[in-house]
Scaffold this active site. Structure first.
Site, PDB file in Angstrom:
ATOM      1  N   GLU A 168       1.854   3.762   3.113  1.00 44.91           N
ATOM      2  CA  GLU A 168       2.356   3.226   4.259  1.00 44.91           C
ATOM      3  C   GLU A 168       3.783   3.239   4.242  1.00 44.91           C
ATOM      4  O   GLU A 168       4.643   2.014   3.953  1.00 44.91           O
ATOM      5  CB  GLU A 168       1.737   1.718   4.606  1.00 44.91           C
ATOM      6  CG  GLU A 168       0.389   1.787   4.611  1.00 44.91           C
ATOM      7  CD  GLU A 168      -0.333   0.278   4.600  1.00 44.91           C
ATOM      8  OE1 GLU A 168       0.393  -0.587   4.506  1.00 44.91           O
ATOM      9  OE2 GLU A 168      -1.601   0.241   4.529  1.00 44.91           O
TER      10      GLU A 168
ATOM     11  N   HIS B 135       0.841  -1.158  -0.073  1.00 43.88           N
ATOM     12  CA  HIS B 135      -0.088   0.019   0.040  1.00 43.88           C
ATOM     13  C   HIS B 135       0.865   1.364  -0.003  1.00 43.88           C
ATOM     14  O   HIS B 135       1.718   1.339   0.905  1.00 43.88           O
ATOM     15  CB  HIS B 135      -0.876   0.136   1.099  1.00 43.88           C
ATOM     16  CG  HIS B 135      -1.888  -1.185   1.088  1.00 43.88           C
ATOM     17  ND1 HIS B 135      -2.325  -1.849   2.227  1.00 43.88           N
ATOM     18  CD2 HIS B 135      -2.610  -1.604  -0.025  1.00 43.88           C
ATOM     19  CE1 HIS B 135      -3.271  -2.723   1.877  1.00 43.88           C
ATOM     20  NE2 HIS B 135      -3.420  -2.393   0.587  1.00 43.88           N
TER      21      HIS B 135
ATOM     22  N   GLU C 182       1.136  -5.406  10.958  1.00 42.87           N
ATOM     23  CA  GLU C 182       0.734  -3.852  10.734  1.00 42.87           C
ATOM     24  C   GLU C 182       1.653  -2.968  11.845  1.00 42.87           C
ATOM     25  O   GLU C 182       1.467  -3.172  13.136  1.00 42.87           O
ATOM     26  CB  GLU C 182      -0.553  -3.717  11.385  1.00 42.87           C
ATOM     27  CG  GLU C 182      -1.631  -4.466  10.268  1.00 42.87           C
ATOM     28  CD  GLU C 182      -2.227  -3.736   9.103  1.00 42.87           C
ATOM     29  OE1 GLU C 182      -1.590  -2.380   8.918  1.00 42.87           O
ATOM     30  OE2 GLU C 182      -2.711  -4.158   8.206  1.00 42.87           O
TER      31      GLU C 182
ATOM     32  N   HIS D 183       2.871  -3.950   6.495  1.00 42.01           N
ATOM     33  CA  HIS D 183       1.883  -2.972   6.284  1.00 42.01           C
ATOM     34  C   HIS D 183       1.818  -1.987   7.756  1.00 42.01           C
ATOM     35  O   HIS D 183       2.796  -2.125   8.511  1.00 42.01           O
ATOM     36  CB  HIS D 183       0.541  -3.579   6.289  1.00 42.01           C
ATOM     37  CG  HIS D 183       0.374  -4.418   5.167  1.00 42.01           C
ATOM     38  ND1 HIS D 183      -0.422  -3.901   4.090  1.00 42.01           N
ATOM     39  CD2 HIS D 183       0.608  -5.651   4.679  1.00 42.01           C
ATOM     40  CE1 HIS D 183      -0.375  -4.795   3.029  1.00 42.01           C
ATOM     41  NE2 HIS D 183       0.156  -5.907   3.368  1.00 42.01           N
TER      42      HIS D 183
ATOM     43  N   ARG E 153      -3.119   4.566  -1.936  1.00 41.47           N
ATOM     44  CA  ARG E 153      -3.099   3.419  -1.193  1.00 41.47           C
ATOM     45  C   ARG E 153      -2.951   2.124  -2.335  1.00 41.47           C
ATOM     46  O   ARG E 153      -2.170   1.372  -2.395  1.00 41.47           O
ATOM     47  CB  ARG E 153      -4.261   3.033  -0.631  1.00 41.47           C
ATOM     48  CG  ARG E 153      -4.430   1.581  -0.195  1.00 41.47           C
ATOM     49  CD  ARG E 153      -6.085   1.464   0.530  1.00 41.47           C
ATOM     50  NE  ARG E 153      -6.347   0.169   0.573  1.00 41.47           N
ATOM     51  CZ  ARG E 153      -6.041  -0.526   1.811  1.00 41.47           C
ATOM     52  NH1 ARG E 153      -5.362  -0.094   2.628  1.00 41.47           N
ATOM     53  NH2 ARG E 153      -6.302  -1.753   1.864  1.00 41.47           N
TER      54      ARG E 153
END
Lengths: 308, 99
Positions: free
Chosen positions: A71, A68, A270, A196, A126
């Site tokens: 990020e 993405h 994440e 991510h 994104r």
């Protein structure tokens, strides 16, 4: 040289690609660099192979960052991990064992077109940058485009949505190229890790359903070791568990696809933070974030070498 | 200005829907605006008792404040000027490079 490279700032795609060439040039014993295809806009999709050269086929770990575009901490982590792996090979016995016994395939920027666009035009972009014939909206969510329960719950069929699954599975050349590479090497690749942000979580399959994976005990144990190792750096607690219950249900994700295709350990990190800065994580936090994540990834890779 | 100053006045809201009704109301409010979902990634993924982070364009911020207050939905502003945050990050980078 790579020793003057500043790993504590965010870098443009051009800078990252130059760094990859430089690392490849200066570390021939541990690094190999190759392209696995081209993006929608024709940019090469580069991968670094890190590890001691070996005559026999070694087990492997795949790590991708920058799926993405917005990020930015993802590509920063991939670069950091390569630096750590190469820099600590002589002094750190754990890293040396990992690099001697495993090959790490590291893709610092998966969504090259989107990442470039997030630097030049829209910081919060994104998706990929592919064009749609019927709508003016561009791009597909590269983590909803995989051929596993494609475009069901948690994905959108509308091209203007941020979770658009694309016109068909693997419609995006970036996804297709990585899927092809993973399929070709799936017997050797024992772990798939996708980086991510943001939520401070470590997720594993399934994403698309609430069922428990068959090798849950092994994967859960690896995840626990990883978050414990991460905690040991700066005391940050990561939540971990199946993506469906820990975050939300999403279909067509890369971890589910990799798992379905026989890779036994598949994870999505994440990274920091939990929303205070969101995608605008300050550069002063690159070092702690990447340092603690490196520990977690080393724990997962060590788990791959153990029997479970 | 970076990015042609396109984020000047944009805000990031953190919203806490506490029950199904608030989830539905939130989906209605945000679904009709061009908001950029940060967490979760889309309106369909909003659940009760989870936090929702959304980036709202400057022209819509007043309307979002008003609707959330009107519906008594718990919220706060995490980033009050997105452009300022972006400039801060890049300004810091430039000073490091100069040093």
């Amino acid at each position: 040289s790579e020793f003057q490279y500043d790993y504590e700032v965010y870098h443009s795609l051009e800078e990252i690609q130059s760094w990859m060439f430089e690392i490849n040039r200066t570390q021939p014993n541990l690094v190999d660099m190759f392209s696995i295809g081209k993006s929608y806009e024709g940019r090469p999709l580069y991968v670094l192979q890190i590890g001691k050269r070996s005559r026999h086929q070694k087990k492997a770990v795949w790590i991708d960052c920058g799926v993405h575009a917005r990020e930015w901490i993802g590509p920063a982590f991939c670069q950091w991990f390569v630096k750590e792996a190469i820099g600590s090979y002589q002094q750190d016995s754990v890293m040396r064992r990992l690099l001697n016994q495993l090959s790490f395939y590291i893709m610092p920027v998966f969504n090259v077109d989107g990442y470039h666009f997030s630097w030049t035009t829209d910081r919060f972009w994104r998706k990929t940058r592919s064009k749609n014939h019927r709508f003016h909206c561009r791009g597909v969510d590269a983590n909803r485009n995989w051929k596993v329960k494609w475009c069901a719950q948690g994905a959108s069929s509308h091209p203007c949505d941020d979770t658009y699954c694309g016109p068909f599975p693997e419609s995006e050349p970036e996804v297709k190229a990585v899927a092809k590479f993973l399929r070709k090497h799936k017997k050797r690749i024992k772990a798939y890790i996708s980086i991510h942000a943001y939520a401070q979580m470590l997720l594993y399959p399934y994403s698309y359903k609430y069922a428990t994976i068959p090798n849950f005990d092994c994967v859960e144990s690896a995840a626990r070791s990883a978050v414990t190792a991460l905690y040991s750096a700066y005391g940050l607690k990561y939540r971990y568990g199946p993506a469906s219950t820990t975050l939300y249900v999403s279909s067509g994700s890369s971890i589910d696809w990799a798992y379905k295709n026989g890779i036994p350990y598949t994870f999505a990190f994440e990274l920091r933070d939990t929303g205070y800065f969101g995608f605008l994580l300050p550069e002063s936090l690159i070092s702690p974030t990447c340092g603690e994540t490196t520990r977690a990834v080393k724990a997962i890779a060590s788990g791959v070498l153990k029997k479970c | 200005f970076l990015y042609n100053n396109r984020y000047a006045g944009d805000q990031v809201f953190r919203i806490h829907p506490k029950n199904i009704d608030e989830v539905q109301t939130l989906k209605n409010i945000l679904g009709h605006m061009q908001v950029d979902f940060w967490q979760p990634n889309s309106a369909s993924l909003i659940c009760q008792n989870t936090t929702v982070d959304v980036h709202v364009k400057r022209n819509d911020t007043l309307a979002v404040h008003a609707r959330l207050q009107q519906e008594h939905i718990d919220y706060g502003v995490f980033i009050s000027d997105l452009q300022e945050e972006i400039e801060k990050q890049t300004g810091y980078r430039s000073s490091r490079k100069r040093r």
